[in-house]
Design a protein around this motif. Structure first.
Motif, PDB file in Angstrom:
ATOM      1  N   THR A 132       3.602   4.732   8.528  1.00 28.54           N
ATOM      2  CA  THR A 132       4.471   4.357   7.700  1.00 28.54           C
ATOM      3  C   THR A 132       4.662   5.300   6.425  1.00 28.54           C
ATOM      4  N   ALA A 133       3.473   5.527   6.029  1.00 29.75           N
ATOM      5  CA  ALA A 133       3.296   6.449   4.654  1.00 29.75           C
ATOM      6  C   ALA A 133       4.195   7.927   5.083  1.00 29.75           C
ATOM      7  N   ILE A 134       3.916   8.305   6.121  1.00 34.57           N
ATOM      8  CA  ILE A 134       4.489   9.756   6.560  1.00 34.57           C
ATOM      9  C   ILE A 134       6.015   9.518   6.595  1.00 34.57           C
ATOM     10  N   LEU A 135       6.372   8.369   7.328  1.00 32.30           N
ATOM     11  CA  LEU A 135       7.918   8.016   7.262  1.00 32.30           C
ATOM     12  C   LEU A 135       8.420   7.970   5.850  1.00 32.30           C
ATOM     13  N   ILE A 136       7.885   7.308   5.130  1.00 31.14           N
ATOM     14  CA  ILE A 136       8.501   7.071   3.532  1.00 31.14           C
ATOM     15  C   ILE A 136       8.537   8.589   2.844  1.00 31.14           C
ATOM     16  N   ALA A 137       7.102   9.429   3.087  1.00 32.31           N
ATOM     17  CA  ALA A 137       7.155  10.565   2.689  1.00 32.31           C
ATOM     18  C   ALA A 137       8.198  11.557   3.005  1.00 32.31           C
ATOM     19  N   GLY A 138       8.939  11.240   4.551  1.00 33.41           N
ATOM     20  CA  GLY A 138      10.052  12.128   4.881  1.00 33.41           C
ATOM     21  C   GLY A 138      11.384  11.487   4.272  1.00 33.41           C
ATOM     22  N   ALA A 139      11.351  10.351   4.065  1.00 39.05           N
ATOM     23  CA  ALA A 139      12.439   9.527   3.355  1.00 39.05           C
ATOM     24  C   ALA A 139      12.669  10.107   1.836  1.00 39.05           C
ATOM     25  N   LEU A 140      11.630  10.329   1.332  1.00 39.05           N
ATOM     26  CA  LEU A 140      11.545  10.453  -0.218  1.00 39.05           C
ATOM     27  C   LEU A 140      11.806  11.983  -0.300  1.00 39.05           C
ATOM     28  N   THR A 141      11.389  12.770   0.739  1.00 40.77           N
ATOM     29  CA  THR A 141      11.729  14.363   0.770  1.00 40.77           C
ATOM     30  C   THR A 141      13.361  14.358   0.914  1.00 40.77           C
ATOM     31  N   GLY A 207       1.220   4.758  -2.581  1.00 39.89           N
ATOM     32  CA  GLY A 207       1.043   3.352  -2.627  1.00 39.89           C
ATOM     33  C   GLY A 207       0.509   3.093  -3.980  1.00 39.89           C
ATOM     34  N   LEU A 208      -0.045   3.898  -4.805  1.00 42.10           N
ATOM     35  CA  LEU A 208      -0.304   3.666  -6.130  1.00 42.10           C
ATOM     36  C   LEU A 208       0.956   3.605  -7.010  1.00 42.10           C
ATOM     37  N   ALA A 209       1.980   4.535  -6.493  1.00 40.51           N
ATOM     38  CA  ALA A 209       3.218   4.673  -7.453  1.00 40.51           C
ATOM     39  C   ALA A 209       4.163   3.701  -7.008  1.00 40.51           C
ATOM     40  N   HIS A 213       5.350  -3.067  -4.887  1.00 37.28           N
ATOM     41  CA  HIS A 213       3.814  -3.524  -4.622  1.00 37.28           C
ATOM     42  C   HIS A 213       2.826  -2.547  -4.432  1.00 37.28           C
ATOM     43  N   PRO A 214       2.327  -2.137  -5.615  1.00 37.78           N
ATOM     44  CA  PRO A 214       1.401  -1.082  -5.722  1.00 37.78           C
ATOM     45  C   PRO A 214      -0.142  -1.419  -5.191  1.00 37.78           C
ATOM     46  N   LEU A 215      -0.522  -0.130  -4.555  1.00 35.31           N
ATOM     47  CA  LEU A 215      -1.978  -0.182  -4.183  1.00 35.31           C
ATOM     48  C   LEU A 215      -2.744  -0.218  -5.660  1.00 35.31           C
ATOM     49  N   SER A 216      -3.839  -0.960  -5.380  1.00 31.67           N
ATOM     50  CA  SER A 216      -4.645  -0.904  -6.558  1.00 31.67           C
ATOM     51  C   SER A 216      -5.472   0.221  -6.648  1.00 31.67           C
TER      52      SER A 216
END
Length: 448
Positions: A132-141, A207-209, A213-216
């Motif tokens: 999911t993180a890789i999918l989101i990284a692509g969307a943000l790109t 996740g941190l940013a 729903h940020p990662l701790s």
């Protein structure tokens, strides 16, 4: 040991007249996977290039990252790339989320593999945090690249932001110190967590940013505490066995000159760390402790890959065990003689002076001819002894998440395109700063 600038100078000395044409052709062929193996109706990308393969959500993230590169290289028009991106993001935003087993995701995460047409979960697979993180990284790109004020590009930015905001990273901690690898509707969270150096820095940064729903920060610090510094083949570095771990997050993040607490404590950055891991791979192949056929200074790359097994054979008097898909690595293995050209190619930005000769060798032994999308995913000269082909056994399928890193890291080597683009990505920049990264472009004003 070579510093980054010295590695670049050394690469110039090893650059042959035909190398630029070789890289250009290899990148184009690799990029074509995301054109030809994508469902144009929904943007889903096949995990493998065989009939009936499901989609990989990580492959979709890589496709979304690749489309801007395709425009920059003239493979696609901006309008074509925009249409593909918008189709994909609209489709993912509308997919059902929830705990029902026919849903495509839950709490903003998506299942690892989806049906190419319906996007429903297949193979009883997990809700995947890293994919999911890789999918989101692509969307943000895509959101960074498509920055014009017209309606469609505005919609791309809005959809990418909405998908990002929906992911509940804190939920994925599940009350533990670190992040869970995944979740299933019936058995719930997997028992495995992100522990030890791995490919998940991009996940932690995003996740941190998160504004919702940020990662701790505690989870990232716990992750850092699990790292292991090690000397392998005379290289001292933050160790992980498979080479892809040292590459994946670098697709989107320019780690040159920036450090978190762990790297500040060791006096290098993650870019230099990956360069050392690359050199260790070549040194291991030269030493060839298990006596496999074909290993050498220009034939290396041990990572997660398909293999010729499961099988056992006696070869040259030695009983060998061979595996199928497995996370191979050095120095602890598993190592069954299977090599991955894409793993070497993806290290191009870190150590071009040793990668370029390896790519020439892979070309010379016929690994381009064996695959319509650049190099074959993997091969095993030992298993294929006597078959009449210098490469021995050759993987019959192409894997999307092998193609993406190769095409995208070739671009980062050739132009810094993605690294420069993602310095403007607020979630990337904010996440790095929250994680404690500083120095380099983060401090000189070139980041957002």
């Amino acid at each position: 040991m070579l510093k980054n600038s010295e590695a670049i100078d050394s690469a110039d000395a090893h650059f042959h007249p035909g190398d630029e044409a070789m890289l250009s052709s290899l990148q184009r062929d690799t990029f074509d996977y995301f054109v030809k193996e994508t469902n144009p109706e929904n943007g889903l990308v096949a995990d493998r290039d065989h009939e009936g393969a499901p989609a990989s959500i990580a492959a979709v993230g890589m496709a979304l990252t690749a489309y801007p590169v395709g425009v920059a290289r003239g493979y696609l028009s901006r309008a074509e790339a925009r249409a593909r991106t918008l189709t994909t993001l609209r489709f993912f935003w509308q997919l059902p989320q929830g705990t029902r087993e026919d849903c495509s995701g839950h709490r903003g995460f998506f299942y690892h593999f989806l049906d190419m047409h319906t996007a429903r979960r297949v193979w009883n697979c997990e809700l995947s945090t890293i994919d999911t993180a890789i999918l989101i990284a692509g969307a943000l790109t895509a959101a960074c690249y498509f920055d014009e004020p017209d309606g469609e590009e505005t919609e791309i930015r809005e959809l990418a932001d909405a998908l990002y905001r929906r992911v509940d990273w804190r939920w994925a901690e599940n009350g533990g110190e670190t992040v869970a690898l995944g979740w299933k509707p019936r058995s719930r969270f997997l028992k495995y967590r992100w522990h030890g150096y791995d490919e998940s820095i991009i996940m932690h940064v995003l996740g941190l940013a998160s504004p919702t729903h940020p990662l701790s920060l505690h989870a990232y610090h716990a992750y850092l505490r699990s790292f292991r510094w090690r000397t392998v083949e005379d290289q001292q570095y933050l160790h992980a066995d498979p080479l892809f771990i040292h590459q994946l997050s670098h697709i989107w993040i320019d780690f040159r000159g920036i450090q978190d607490d762990f790297m500040r404590g060791h006096g290098i950055d993650y870019f230099e760390n990956s360069r050392r891991a690359t050199y260790a791979q070549r040194a291991y192949a030269i030493r060839n402790p298990n006596g496999f056929v074909g290993y050498g200074e220009n034939c290396w790359g041990i990572t997660a890959s398909d293999g010729p097994g499961p099988a056992q054979r006696r070869i040259h008097g030695v009983r060998r065990r061979f595996y199928d898909y497995l996370a191979r690595g050095i120095p602890d293995g598993p190592d069954d003689g299977t090599l991955s050209p894409w793993a070497a190619a993806t290290s191009l930005p870190f150590a071009p002076e040793i990668v370029l000769p390896a790519l020439r060798h892979f070309h010379d032994i016929g690994l381009r001819a064996a695959c319509p999308y650049g190099f074959t995913s993997s091969f095993n000269p030992t298993f294929g002894v006597g078959c009449g082909h210098r490469a021995g056994w050759i993987a019959p399928e192409t894997i999307a998440i092998n193609q993406g890193p190769m095409a995208l890291m070739i671009e980062n080597y050739r132009s810094d395109f993605l690294w420069t683009l993602m310095r403007r990505c607020k979630p990337i920049v904010d996440g790095l700063r929250i994680a404690g990264f500083s120095g380099g472009w983060l401090d000189d004003g070139s980041g957002s």
